[in-house]
Design a protein around this motif. Sequence first.
Motif, PDB file in Angstrom:
ATOM      1  N   ARG A  59     -21.574 -20.085   8.644  1.00 14.61           N
ATOM      2  CA  ARG A  59     -20.701 -20.085   8.352  1.00 14.61           C
ATOM      3  C   ARG A  59     -19.845 -19.833   9.798  1.00 14.61           C
ATOM      4  O   ARG A  59     -18.784 -20.303  10.322  1.00 14.61           O
ATOM      5  CB  ARG A  59     -20.163 -18.985   7.285  1.00 14.61           C
ATOM      6  CG  ARG A  59     -18.564 -18.897   7.078  1.00 14.61           C
ATOM      7  CD  ARG A  59     -18.130 -20.251   6.654  1.00 14.61           C
ATOM      8  NE  ARG A  59     -16.869 -20.221   6.338  1.00 14.61           N
ATOM      9  CZ  ARG A  59     -16.371 -20.477   5.512  1.00 14.61           C
ATOM     10  NH1 ARG A  59     -16.919 -20.212   4.412  1.00 14.61           N
ATOM     11  NH2 ARG A  59     -14.327 -20.821   4.990  1.00 14.61           N
ATOM     12  N   ALA A  60     -19.712 -18.621  10.789  1.00 12.53           N
ATOM     13  CA  ALA A  60     -19.391 -18.811  12.103  1.00 12.53           C
ATOM     14  C   ALA A  60     -19.677 -20.277  13.235  1.00 12.53           C
ATOM     15  O   ALA A  60     -18.693 -20.225  13.414  1.00 12.53           O
ATOM     16  CB  ALA A  60     -20.067 -17.111  12.971  1.00 12.53           C
ATOM     17  N   ILE A  61     -20.350 -20.552  13.260  1.00 13.54           N
ATOM     18  CA  ILE A  61     -20.986 -21.734  13.937  1.00 13.54           C
ATOM     19  C   ILE A  61     -20.325 -22.652  13.113  1.00 13.54           C
ATOM     20  O   ILE A  61     -19.633 -23.416  13.864  1.00 13.54           O
ATOM     21  CB  ILE A  61     -22.338 -21.754  13.809  1.00 13.54           C
ATOM     22  CG1 ILE A  61     -22.717 -20.129  14.537  1.00 13.54           C
ATOM     23  CG2 ILE A  61     -22.827 -23.281  14.546  1.00 13.54           C
ATOM     24  CD1 ILE A  61     -24.840 -20.302  14.711  1.00 13.54           C
ATOM     25  N   THR A  62     -20.424 -22.725  11.780  1.00 14.70           N
ATOM     26  CA  THR A  62     -19.998 -24.057  11.522  1.00 14.70           C
ATOM     27  C   THR A  62     -18.026 -24.294  11.732  1.00 14.70           C
ATOM     28  O   THR A  62     -17.808 -25.051  11.939  1.00 14.70           O
ATOM     29  CB  THR A  62     -20.079 -24.304   9.880  1.00 14.70           C
ATOM     30  OG1 THR A  62     -21.692 -24.263   9.650  1.00 14.70           O
ATOM     31  CG2 THR A  62     -19.344 -25.228   9.349  1.00 14.70           C
ATOM     32  N   ASP A  63     -17.590 -22.877  11.522  1.00 19.11           N
ATOM     33  CA  ASP A  63     -15.830 -22.884  11.582  1.00 19.11           C
ATOM     34  C   ASP A  63     -16.053 -23.097  13.208  1.00 19.11           C
ATOM     35  O   ASP A  63     -15.087 -23.479  13.496  1.00 19.11           O
ATOM     36  CB  ASP A  63     -15.598 -21.025  11.095  1.00 19.11           C
ATOM     37  CG  ASP A  63     -15.911 -20.968  10.304  1.00 19.11           C
ATOM     38  OD1 ASP A  63     -15.635 -22.089   9.258  1.00 19.11           O
ATOM     39  OD2 ASP A  63     -15.028 -20.501   9.588  1.00 19.11           O
ATOM     40  N   GLY A  64     -17.178 -22.403  14.136  1.00 15.81           N
ATOM     41  CA  GLY A  64     -16.646 -23.234  15.668  1.00 15.81           C
ATOM     42  C   GLY A  64     -16.923 -24.401  16.135  1.00 15.81           C
ATOM     43  O   GLY A  64     -16.343 -25.150  16.981  1.00 15.81           O
ATOM     44  N   HIS A  65     -17.337 -25.476  15.061  1.00 18.75           N
ATOM     45  CA  HIS A  65     -17.486 -26.393  15.726  1.00 18.75           C
ATOM     46  C   HIS A  65     -15.520 -27.500  15.906  1.00 18.75           C
ATOM     47  O   HIS A  65     -15.871 -28.471  17.319  1.00 18.75           O
ATOM     48  CB  HIS A  65     -17.960 -27.751  13.998  1.00 18.75           C
ATOM     49  CG  HIS A  65     -19.374 -27.272  14.120  1.00 18.75           C
ATOM     50  ND1 HIS A  65     -19.919 -26.190  14.514  1.00 18.75           N
ATOM     51  CD2 HIS A  65     -20.135 -28.063  12.536  1.00 18.75           C
ATOM     52  CE1 HIS A  65     -21.048 -26.726  14.528  1.00 18.75           C
ATOM     53  NE2 HIS A  65     -21.407 -27.085  13.127  1.00 18.75           N
ATOM     54  N   ALA A  66     -15.312 -26.819  15.071  1.00 12.29           N
ATOM     55  CA  ALA A  66     -13.862 -27.619  15.758  1.00 12.29           C
ATOM     56  C   ALA A  66     -13.175 -27.234  17.099  1.00 12.29           C
ATOM     57  O   ALA A  66     -13.069 -28.245  17.490  1.00 12.29           O
ATOM     58  CB  ALA A  66     -12.653 -27.647  14.473  1.00 12.29           C
TER      59      ALA A  66
END
Lengths: 189, 189
Positions: A59-66
């Motif tokens: 989840r943290a990595i997905t949130d970091g995409h932006a």
Amino acid sequence: MRADAQRNVDAIAAAAADCLSRDPEASVADIAKAAGVGRVTLYGHFPSRAELVDAAVARAITDGHAVLDAVDLDGDPRAALARLVDASWELVNRFRSLLLAAQRTLPPGRIQELHQEPADRMRRLLERGRAEGVFRTDLPTSWLITTMQNVMHGAADEINADRLKSADAARYISTTVLAALTPPGHRVP
Amino acid sequence: MRADAQRNVDAIAAAAADCLSRDPEASVADIAKAAGVGRVTLYGHFPSRAELVDAAVARAITDGHAVLDAVDLDGDPRAALARLVDASWELVNRFRSLLLAAQRTLPPGRIQELHQEPADRMRRLLERGRAEGVFRTDLPTSWLITTMQNVMHGAADEINADRLKSADAARYISTTVLAALTPPGHRVP
């Protein structure tokens, strides 16, 4: 999965990322409470702490995409890499307590596996820099990416252990990484 | 401590280093058996798994002193550093399963604390190389040592995860480290 079940899974993963990035020892009870679900519901979706930590890291990595999407990767590959490393480090540093939980809980190699997407960004930029002759080609791209991750994750450990100041880390990391990527016989920037 | 108690502590630490370097999940019962002591005796000296892992790492590092003592640190600091990194990597690689147990069990910064003695060897050599102008002085020595440890420990993780071959690692590590230490404006060896 039914929509309400999916919402619970999402809320639990978000709560786990949030709680574990403040306290690597956050309990399952704390995370259930923050997600607004009961412990039985949480265990129904994530039977072990490892599965919960895994979902939190994803989840943290997905949130970091932006954050990474906003980085300009054009122009001089070295300057672009410094920008990408700075943005990546900001994320690693924000989630360094979650990283500690992951290092304690997940099997070997799993943290790297979860970093597939950010690693692919690095890889594309590295390959462009190699083609342009500014990054070394005598070591595999996969090793160079691993080295960048290790330098960043190692800096996070040092901050967790109060041996490095957050304010110094960004410069140390990008300076070190750019030198490590310089081709043999070329001058370090 | 009485001589027989000290002998038990030594035997347990040696057995723990040995068992954990073959299996990071080795149980306290396995370690007691390998040490030839009962579990009650073991728990009397090491009440928690963390204390046992700590003693095993300390023991492995002490055992490594002889290997590092044999490294010739004279002459060109870069060549000397490559020799020291090769010997250090041999030790890290031999104990990479113990390292994994330590990463899962010990508090942040403790692994680095236990590496005080090998870090001091690196530091003396780095300082000589800095004085001779072949290693960078724009980053603190402590950071450069951390970086070398992170690159080696990261390579161990990669081997544990079957993503890197043991045979390739030594060259990748020393090549990367020598580049990272090169002063800005100087050519990478």
